[in-house]
Design a protein around this motif. Sequence first.
Motif, mmCIF file in Angstrom:
data_model
loop_
_atom_site.group_PDB
_atom_site.id
_atom_site.type_symbol
_atom_site.label_atom_id
_atom_site.label_comp_id
_atom_site.label_asym_id
_atom_site.label_seq_id
_atom_site.Cartn_x
_atom_site.Cartn_y
_atom_site.Cartn_z
ATOM 1 N N ALA A 184 58.993 44.798 50.406
ATOM 2 C CA ALA A 184 58.464 43.477 50.046
ATOM 3 C C ALA A 184 57.310 43.629 49.063
ATOM 4 O O ALA A 184 56.507 44.567 49.160
ATOM 5 C CB ALA A 184 58.000 42.746 51.303
ATOM 6 N N ALA A 185 57.224 42.698 48.147
ATOM 7 C CA ALA A 185 56.154 42.745 47.148
ATOM 8 C C ALA A 185 54.831 42.334 47.773
ATOM 9 O O ALA A 185 54.775 41.450 48.627
ATOM 10 C CB ALA A 185 56.490 41.830 45.977
ATOM 11 N N THR A 186 53.807 42.993 47.356
ATOM 12 C CA THR A 186 52.456 42.669 47.805
ATOM 13 C C THR A 186 51.674 42.084 46.628
ATOM 14 O O THR A 186 51.835 42.508 45.486
ATOM 15 C CB THR A 186 51.740 43.905 48.342
ATOM 16 O OG1 THR A 186 51.695 44.902 47.310
ATOM 17 C CG2 THR A 186 52.466 44.473 49.547
ATOM 18 N N THR A 187 50.831 41.133 46.934
ATOM 19 C CA THR A 187 50.046 40.454 45.898
ATOM 20 C C THR A 187 48.569 40.733 46.125
ATOM 21 O O THR A 187 48.065 40.573 47.243
ATOM 22 C CB THR A 187 50.301 38.938 45.913
ATOM 23 O OG1 THR A 187 51.700 38.702 45.705
ATOM 24 C CG2 THR A 187 49.507 38.245 44.827
ATOM 25 N N VAL A 188 47.909 41.133 45.051
ATOM 26 C CA VAL A 188 46.488 41.471 45.125
ATOM 27 C C VAL A 188 45.754 40.712 44.024
ATOM 28 O O VAL A 188 46.224 40.658 42.874
ATOM 29 C CB VAL A 188 46.264 42.994 44.958
ATOM 30 C CG1 VAL A 188 44.767 43.321 44.998
ATOM 31 C CG2 VAL A 188 47.009 43.762 46.016
ATOM 32 N N VAL A 189 44.612 40.147 44.381
ATOM 33 C CA VAL A 189 43.774 39.479 43.384
ATOM 34 C C VAL A 189 42.917 40.544 42.695
ATOM 35 O O VAL A 189 42.116 41.219 43.348
ATOM 36 C CB VAL A 189 42.893 38.396 44.035
ATOM 37 C CG1 VAL A 189 41.931 37.805 43.000
ATOM 38 C CG2 VAL A 189 43.756 37.305 44.652
ATOM 39 N N LEU A 190 43.075 40.669 41.394
ATOM 40 C CA LEU A 190 42.304 41.662 40.641
ATOM 41 C C LEU A 190 40.963 41.111 40.148
ATOM 42 O O LEU A 190 39.976 41.838 40.084
ATOM 43 C CB LEU A 190 43.125 42.160 39.440
ATOM 44 C CG LEU A 190 44.457 42.835 39.767
ATOM 45 C CD1 LEU A 190 45.135 43.284 38.474
ATOM 46 C CD2 LEU A 190 44.251 44.017 40.706
ATOM 47 N N ALA A 191 40.938 39.840 39.791
ATOM 48 C CA ALA A 191 39.702 39.233 39.282
ATOM 49 C C ALA A 191 39.797 37.728 39.445
ATOM 50 O O ALA A 191 40.867 37.133 39.251
ATOM 51 C CB ALA A 191 39.470 39.598 37.822
ATOM 52 N N GLU A 192 38.686 37.123 39.819
ATOM 53 C CA GLU A 192 38.632 35.679 40.018
ATOM 54 C C GLU A 192 37.706 35.022 38.995
ATOM 55 O O GLU A 192 36.661 35.570 38.642
ATOM 56 C CB GLU A 192 38.150 35.335 41.429
ATOM 57 C CG GLU A 192 39.103 35.742 42.536
ATOM 58 C CD GLU A 192 38.590 35.346 43.909
ATOM 59 O OE1 GLU A 192 39.413 34.933 44.748
ATOM 60 O OE2 GLU A 192 37.362 35.426 44.129
#
Length: 247
Positions: A184-192
């Motif tokens: 399953a793909a994982t989603t990560v926030v790199l910059a807000e």
Amino acid sequence: MSRSGRKFQGQRGPAAYPGPAWNARPWPGVSELSWAGRLHHLALRRRRLIAALFLCAAAAIAVEQLTPASAPTTAVLVASRDLPAGHPLTATDYRIQALDPAMVPDGLLDPHNPAPRDGRLSGPVRRGEVLTDAALLGSGLLTGAPAGSQAVPLRLSDPSTLPLLRQGQLVTVVLSSAEGLEAAATTVVLAEKVPVLWTPGDADAGEGLLPGASDTEPVVVVAASPEQAVQLAGAINRGKVFLILLN
């Protein structure tokens, strides 16, 4: 000799004109008319003319005192025509204009040295807009950003996002990746909340801000902190990069 001849010989000619009476004899009580007296008498005779001259002089002085002094101005560079982002700035693209010092923005370009030889505009400029260091690609691209901010190019996985972007738009950068085909793909926030500095839509054909980047490639430039820049650099090699647009 005849009688008529004797009468003609005894007749005298007309007396010489003695001049005006005021000049021929002194004023009563004055033995001789002085120069001061003559000037005074002349002033009395021309008093209306002299009064009119004094009134004109007084009016001229009043107008000069009431006329506001010329306001100080500052020489600035303004765009002589609409210019696209990435356009190399030349002497034909700007003109010098006098501006109220209170309206002069910070980072004003020197009218005698407006840009380096290869200076390019960081964004579109309208005709009449004052040129500042923020209008040029380079250190001026991050003018106004927090100290230590860095410009980071991002290659997006979804090109359809590009038409929705504009300069100054705040976005959140998300990385989606998977360990394998079945994982399953994982989603990560790199910059807000990073601002967009440049998009391909701001570039003119053949004059893009990024070497080798065309107006159809899904590449944008954002301003990021040093920590965010490390996460964003080369993110496309670790998965798919997407943007979330913020207000």
